[in-house]
Design a protein around this motif. Structure first.
Motif, PDB file in Angstrom:
ATOM      1  N   ALA A  55       0.836  -1.209   0.000  1.00  0.00           N
ATOM      2  CA  ALA A  55       0.000   0.000   0.000  1.00  0.00           C
ATOM      3  C   ALA A  55       0.870   1.258   0.000  1.00  0.00           C
ATOM      4  CB  ALA A  55      -0.934   0.001   1.208  1.00  0.00           C
ATOM      5  N   ASP A  83      -7.401   3.803  10.842  1.00  0.00           N
ATOM      6  CA  ASP A  83      -7.741   3.193   9.553  1.00  0.00           C
ATOM      7  C   ASP A  83      -8.378   4.216   8.611  1.00  0.00           C
ATOM      8  OD1 ASP A  83      -6.796   0.780  10.483  1.00  0.00           O
ATOM      9  OD2 ASP A  83      -8.781  -0.050  10.919  1.00  0.00           O
ATOM     10  N   PHE A  96      -7.011   5.598   5.032  1.00  0.00           N
ATOM     11  CA  PHE A  96      -7.852   5.545   3.829  1.00  0.00           C
ATOM     12  C   PHE A  96      -7.853   6.907   3.133  1.00  0.00           C
ATOM     13  CE2 PHE A  96     -11.888   6.164   1.674  1.00  0.00           C
ATOM     14  CZ  PHE A  96     -12.086   4.983   0.983  1.00  0.00           C
ATOM     15  N   MET A 148      -4.566   7.558   1.305  1.00  0.00           N
ATOM     16  CA  MET A 148      -4.511   6.860   0.025  1.00  0.00           C
ATOM     17  C   MET A 148      -5.346   7.608  -1.020  1.00  0.00           C
ATOM     18  SD  MET A 148      -2.662   3.975   0.210  1.00  0.00           S
ATOM     19  CE  MET A 148      -3.324   2.851  -1.013  1.00  0.00           C
ATOM     20  N   ARG A 161      -2.369   2.454   4.593  1.00  0.00           N
ATOM     21  CA  ARG A 161      -2.505   1.007   4.540  1.00  0.00           C
ATOM     22  C   ARG A 161      -3.906   0.681   4.025  1.00  0.00           C
ATOM     23  NH1 ARG A 161      -2.122   2.424   9.810  1.00  0.00           N
ATOM     24  NH2 ARG A 161      -4.045   2.374  11.049  1.00  0.00           N
ATOM     25  N   GLU A 162      -4.028  -0.505   3.491  1.00  0.00           N
ATOM     26  CA  GLU A 162      -5.321  -0.989   3.026  1.00  0.00           C
ATOM     27  C   GLU A 162      -5.720  -2.177   3.884  1.00  0.00           C
ATOM     28  OE1 GLU A 162      -6.023  -0.054  -1.579  1.00  0.00           O
ATOM     29  OE2 GLU A 162      -4.412  -1.499  -1.238  1.00  0.00           O
ATOM     30  N   ARG A 171     -13.738  -4.569  -3.019  1.00  0.00           N
ATOM     31  CA  ARG A 171     -13.677  -3.480  -3.993  1.00  0.00           C
ATOM     32  C   ARG A 171     -14.471  -3.863  -5.244  1.00  0.00           C
ATOM     33  NH1 ARG A 171     -10.384   0.822  -3.735  1.00  0.00           N
ATOM     34  NH2 ARG A 171      -9.059  -0.206  -2.182  1.00  0.00           N
ATOM     35  N   SER A 177     -16.461   0.400  -2.509  1.00  0.00           N
ATOM     36  CA  SER A 177     -16.267  -0.910  -1.890  1.00  0.00           C
ATOM     37  C   SER A 177     -17.517  -1.300  -1.122  1.00  0.00           C
ATOM     38  CB  SER A 177     -15.068  -0.896  -0.933  1.00  0.00           C
ATOM     39  OG  SER A 177     -13.864  -0.624  -1.614  1.00  0.00           O
TER      40      SER A 177
END
Length: 306
Positions: free
Chosen positions: A97, A194, A198, A201, A236-237, A261, A269
């Motif tokens: 990621a 998280d 996200f 990203m 991170r994913e 996804r 998603s």
């Protein structure tokens, strides 16, 4: 709520995120987390003014000149090759990621500004699919952590999103600005981390998205915790994992989630939650499903929000 105390602060007008600054800070923070011994270099115990590897050490590991790497860390990635980025990613011990994020920052694609302006629309068939998932909380999340649609079980578990204004149906706003979310997630710190990862990203893919810039600006003003997490530049994913939640009606639950996804729109998603069979959490989820049968029905944002 963990908004700053005192009088409300003005929210700055949204500006595109500075791609050069994003690249520079990402490389600097990744370099700072490594020590020479972590990457097989000798540590002679010399005083280091800043934590982590020196630029010359990272350049040595990546097989590039110090001047070349310095230009890259200063945000000048215009002519960098994929091979050099791969070497730097290996030297920095980046995850998949993080490697993808570095590539997005160093070599942004020109078409992404146009794509970022496309309204987010969820296919009606997805809502029908979630409706058919009896007893399984499910929702569709899009860019900027916008919640685009959900089923009855998701409303029973997470709250009546349909009662919120469309702009508030966003996980980042819910997590940092709504005290109910902090009470719901027993592992709130991880949930918050998280979400910020996200958004990071997303920012790497769509640095010119004005709505994303506005969201980051608003949260930076209103939440010290968001500012702190945003400054880490962590990405991170998480395609799957476990969340612990506390529901006011059925108590504590440990639920596994899966993030799928969509093949025809990678910006959307489908997220589902389930409990381990024959567990106390499964019993609680069934009780919640029974209660939710008369609660809020399924919903979709239906706003055409970008």
């Amino acid at each position: 709520m963990n908004a700053d105390a005192g009088q409300p602060q003005p929210i700055p007008a949204p500006e595109p995120l500075d791609g050069r600054a994003e690249l520079s800070e990402f490389l600097r923070t990744r370099r700072a987390r490594l020590q020479p011994e972590d990457v097989g270099l000798p540590n002679f115990g010399r005083h280091r003014r800043v934590p982590g590897l020196r630029r010359e050490e990272l350049a040595q590991l990546a097989g590039v000149s110090v001047a070349y790497y310095t230009r890259l860390e200063q945000g000048n990635g215009r002519n960098v090759s994929g091979e050099v980025l791969d070497a730097i990613a290996r030297a920095l011990r980046l995850t998949d990621a993080e490697h993808a994020h570095l590539t997005h920052l160093a070599k942004p694609k020109q078409h992404k500004k146009k794509r970022a302006a496309r309204p987010q629309r969820m296919r009606p068939a997805l809502l029908q699919l979630m409706d058919a998932m009896d007893g399984v909380p499910a929702y569709v999340v899009g860019r900027r952590s916008d919640i685009l649609g959900w089923n009855r079980m998701a409303a029973a578990l997470f709250g009546d999103w349909g009662a919120l204004p469309p702009e508030e149906r966003n996980w980042a706003r819910l997590c940092f600005l709504h005290p109910e979310a902090r009470a719901l997630f027993l592992d709130w710190e991880q949930k918050a981390s998280d979400i910020v990862s996200f958004l990071r990203m997303d920012a790497g893919c769509y640095p010119n998205d004005p709505l994303l810039s506005a969201l980051v600006g608003e949260l930076s003003v209103k939440s010290e915790e968001f500012r702190s997490l945003w400054a880490t530049h962590d990405v991170r994913e998480k395609g799957h994992g476990v969340k612990r939640v506390h529901h006011s009606l059925v108590g504590d639950m440990t639920l596994s989630f899966e993030t799928l996804r969509l093949p025809d729109d990678h910006d959307q998603s489908l997220v589902t939650y389930h409990a381990e069979p024959d567990s106390a959490s499964a019993d609680a989820l069934r009780l919640l499903a029974s209660w939710g049968a008369d609660a809020t029905r399924t919903g979709a944002s239906g706003t055409g929000k970008q």
